[in-house]
Design an enzyme around this catalytic site. Structure first.
Site, short mmCIF file in Angstrom:
data_model
loop_
_atom_site.label_atom_id
_atom_site.label_comp_id
_atom_site.label_asym_id
_atom_site.label_seq_id
_atom_site.Cartn_x
_atom_site.Cartn_y
_atom_site.Cartn_z
N GLY A 252 0.82 -1.25 0.10
CA GLY A 252 0.03 0.02 0.02
C GLY A 252 0.67 1.28 0.04
O GLY A 252 1.99 1.16 -0.19
N GLY A 253 0.19 2.42 0.39
CA GLY A 253 0.91 3.74 0.17
C GLY A 253 2.09 3.98 1.19
O GLY A 253 2.95 4.43 1.10
N MET A 254 1.93 3.15 2.25
CA MET A 254 2.86 3.15 3.65
C MET A 254 3.72 2.20 3.65
O MET A 254 4.95 2.37 4.05
CB MET A 254 1.90 3.20 4.74
CG MET A 254 1.21 4.41 5.21
SD MET A 254 2.04 6.05 5.31
CE MET A 254 2.66 5.56 6.80
N GLY A 255 3.57 1.01 3.01
CA GLY A 255 4.47 -0.17 3.11
C GLY A 255 4.17 -1.23 2.18
O GLY A 255 3.24 -1.16 1.61
N LYS B 20 4.86 -6.23 8.41
CA LYS B 20 4.76 -4.89 7.72
C LYS B 20 5.82 -4.02 7.83
O LYS B 20 6.51 -3.70 8.78
CB LYS B 20 3.54 -4.05 8.30
CG LYS B 20 3.09 -2.91 7.51
CD LYS B 20 1.64 -2.32 7.59
CE LYS B 20 1.39 -1.95 8.97
NZ LYS B 20 0.27 -1.31 9.23
N ASP C 213 -9.53 4.34 10.50
CA ASP C 213 -9.31 3.99 9.01
C ASP C 213 -9.70 2.80 8.61
O ASP C 213 -9.29 2.01 7.97
CB ASP C 213 -7.63 3.85 8.95
CG ASP C 213 -7.26 4.10 7.28
OD1 ASP C 213 -8.17 4.47 6.47
OD2 ASP C 213 -6.38 3.59 7.07
#
Length: 303
Positions: A19-22, A39, A137
């Protein structure tokens, strides 16, 4: 990267999500001899040192938030560590797929199954709220559907722990914009009802195959969240009025968790929840019509 040993303990296997973060890896814990998910916060590679500190604080916050929640529908966090200058989170490995993947592969989810999924997510949220944690979220990508039939809520990375303002500021907009409750878009402090709104948007996506408020840009999406009513779901069946109830613009007008749980349980059995009818806004025809703001206890035609 595959085969690499992280923190002298976790042997990376294949990547199982990103995803965008990792990125999330399947890994083997060589101390306890078990398979886990790790993660990797790759976003730390592209931010300043000060932002790296914030990211690390949020990562620790995720582990701390998840650790406070004792429920079978919440993914267990085993460890949080630093490796190669970035944070990593070691979690329970859930064999299965996300709700987002299920929608992408199948176009939409059967309403009764969506209600069952929603019921378990709601139970996870109730446990989190009882522990003083807001998820902030909730979205299809953070709902995991295990191969054994379990439903689990994951990724408390931007969770707000009651009484802890270390990593969040009043008015800061975090989360996926088309699943942000209207009060959060307006910059107000979120509460448990904000997570329930996000659950409603998630269930809408599950049964309709599309997000209810996503538009062409983040700005127009946020405007839709605040100003527009979702198009009436066509495939929701008995779950329709429950989604309507959860998506009320005013957080005070949404059902409380106990009412929502009862409604979802009835919808999961294919029964149209009677209590949900009181929350359904009146829908008027015409291009300029807007949905009325019927409060609980009023009557009106079904949405």
């Amino acid at each position: 990267m595959q085969g690499r040993l992280v923190a002298g303990r976790y042997r990376l296997g294949e990547a199982i999500g990103s995803g965008g973060m990792g990125r999330v890896w399947r890994a083997h814990d060589e101390v306890l001899h078990r398979v886990v998910a790790i993660k990797e916060l790759t976003a730390a590679l592209y931010v300043s040192e000060s932002d790296q500190a914030i990211l690390l604080a949020r990562t620790r916050g995720e582990a701390r938030a998840a650790a406070r929640i004792n429920h079978s529908a919440v993914v267990t966090v085993h460890d949080v560590l630093e490796h190669d200058g970035r944070p990593w989170i070691v979690m329970e490995l859930v064999e299965g797929r996300s709700l987002a993947d299920a929608v992408k592969e199948e176009e939409r989810v059967d309403p009764r199954e969506a209600a069952r999924i929603g019921l378990w997510v709601l139970r996870a949220l109730r446990a989190a709220h009882t522990a003083g944690v807001l998820h902030r979220d909730v979205k299809p990508g953070n709902v995991l559907l295990a191969d054994d039939g379990r439903v689990l809520l994951t990724d408390f990375g931007i969770a707000q722990i009651e009484g802890d303002s270390t990593i969040t500021r009043t008015g800061e907009v975090v989360g996926s914009v088309d699943y942000l409750a209207p009060e959060r878009v307006r910059g107000h402090d979120p509460g448990p009802a904000s997570d329930l709104w996000a659950l409603g948007a998630t269930l809408y996506t599950a049964v309709e195959g599309r997000s209810p408020f996503r538009r062409t840009s983040p700005l127009t999406t946020m405007q839709a969240v605040v100003e527009e009513e979702a198009t009436e779901p066509r495939h929701a069946g008995a779950l329709g009025p429950v989604i309507d109830a959860l998506l009320r613009k005013d957080p005070a007008a949404r059902p409380d968790p106990t009412e929502a749980e009862q409604m979802l349980a009835e919808a999961a059995e294919g029964r149209r929840p009677r209590k949900a009818q009181a929350y359904v806004p009146t829908r008027h025809s015409g291009p300029s019509a807007q949905a009325a703001t019927a409060m609980p206890g009023t009557t009106g035609p079904a949405g």
